[in-house]
Design a protein around this motif. Structure first.
Motif, mmCIF file in Angstrom:
data_model
loop_
_atom_site.group_PDB
_atom_site.id
_atom_site.type_symbol
_atom_site.label_atom_id
_atom_site.label_comp_id
_atom_site.label_asym_id
_atom_site.label_seq_id
_atom_site.Cartn_x
_atom_site.Cartn_y
_atom_site.Cartn_z
ATOM 1 N N PRO A 32 -2.039 6.711 -0.280
ATOM 2 C CA PRO A 32 -2.034 8.034 0.363
ATOM 3 C C PRO A 32 -3.432 8.388 0.855
ATOM 4 O O PRO A 32 -4.434 7.969 0.269
ATOM 5 N N LEU A 165 2.260 12.549 -8.233
ATOM 6 C CA LEU A 165 2.580 11.907 -6.966
ATOM 7 C C LEU A 165 4.059 11.581 -6.871
ATOM 8 O O LEU A 165 4.672 11.155 -7.836
ATOM 9 N N SER A 166 4.569 11.753 -5.674
ATOM 10 C CA SER A 166 5.952 11.407 -5.402
ATOM 11 C C SER A 166 5.990 10.627 -4.095
ATOM 12 O O SER A 166 5.288 10.968 -3.137
ATOM 13 N N LYS A 171 6.400 8.174 2.472
ATOM 14 C CA LYS A 171 5.073 8.799 2.333
ATOM 15 C C LYS A 171 4.907 9.428 0.953
ATOM 16 O O LYS A 171 5.871 9.775 0.275
ATOM 17 N N TRP A 172 3.644 9.559 0.571
ATOM 18 C CA TRP A 172 3.276 10.151 -0.713
ATOM 19 C C TRP A 172 3.060 11.646 -0.549
ATOM 20 O O TRP A 172 2.513 12.092 0.458
ATOM 21 N N THR A 173 3.501 12.395 -1.557
ATOM 22 C CA THR A 173 3.227 13.833 -1.598
ATOM 23 C C THR A 173 2.772 14.175 -3.019
ATOM 24 O O THR A 173 3.068 13.469 -3.975
ATOM 25 N N ILE A 174 2.037 15.294 -3.096
ATOM 26 C CA ILE A 174 1.591 15.771 -4.417
ATOM 27 C C ILE A 174 2.579 16.811 -4.884
ATOM 28 O O ILE A 174 2.902 17.761 -4.165
ATOM 29 N N THR A 175 3.087 16.617 -6.091
ATOM 30 C CA THR A 175 3.989 17.574 -6.712
ATOM 31 C C THR A 175 3.353 17.950 -8.061
ATOM 32 O O THR A 175 3.646 17.355 -9.076
#
Length: 177
Positions: A32, A165-166, A171-175
């Motif tokens: 990411p 991270l998810s 794509k990667w997202t921050i949760t």
């Protein structure tokens, strides 16, 4: 900060090492954009939870690589020549082309205090360990894959990354938890 329970850590590391290595592999294949920033944010949290002096597992089970500069600096500190230092303490790993400790735990580890007897002049590899906040973290993921089972700080960093991270739809997202 809690002292590290090495026995409990080794059990946890063994339980999660495959999952953590797979997770790091996925990040390695598609890092990411915000990976360095995330590591920078998580680093102080990790060090609030991990006390290296209660652990010293790296010094007990791993060997740093000694650069020519390290060898000269440490030999000078010990009032010996680089050749005498290498003969007494190191072996040359032909496969990787590195100078490594002959034995483990590290000869400079005081097992009563978990402190390094040559801390001021320790190898650069030791000074940078466990490499949690390298500028291009993506370049160190292979190192973290190895260290996750040896270093509680690396383990906690990867654990925190997994919590935040998810990966979805490529794509990667921050949760944040």
């Amino acid at each position: 900060m809690q002292p590290v329970n090495l026995r409990a850590f080794k059990k946890q590391a063994n339980l999660h090492k495959t999952t953590f290595r797979r997770f790091l592999g996925r990040i390695e294949s598609q890092p990411p954009r915000f990976l360095d920033k995330l590591a920078e944010e998580l680093d102080p949290q990790v060090w609030q939870e991990v006390d290296c002096l209660s652990c010293a597992n790296c010094c007990k089970t791993m060997s740093p690589t000694f650069t020519p500069t390290d060898i000269k600096r440490i030999a000078d500190h010990l009032n010996t020549t680089p050749e005498q230092f290498k003969d007494k303490w190191l072996e040359f790993d032909k496969k990787d082309g590195d100078w490594m400790n002959k034995k483990q735990p590290c000869q400079f580890l005081d097992l009563k205090t978990n402190k390094c007897d040559i801390y001021e002049v320790r190898p650069a590899d030791c000074a940078g360990f466990p490499h949690l906040r390298k500028k291009r973290m993506a370049d160190y993921l292979h190192v973290h894959k190895q260290n996750v089972e040896y270093c509680p700080a690396t383990f906690r960093l990867v654990e925190k990354m997994r919590e935040q991270l998810s990966f979805s739809q490529g794509k990667w997202t921050i949760t944040k938890p």
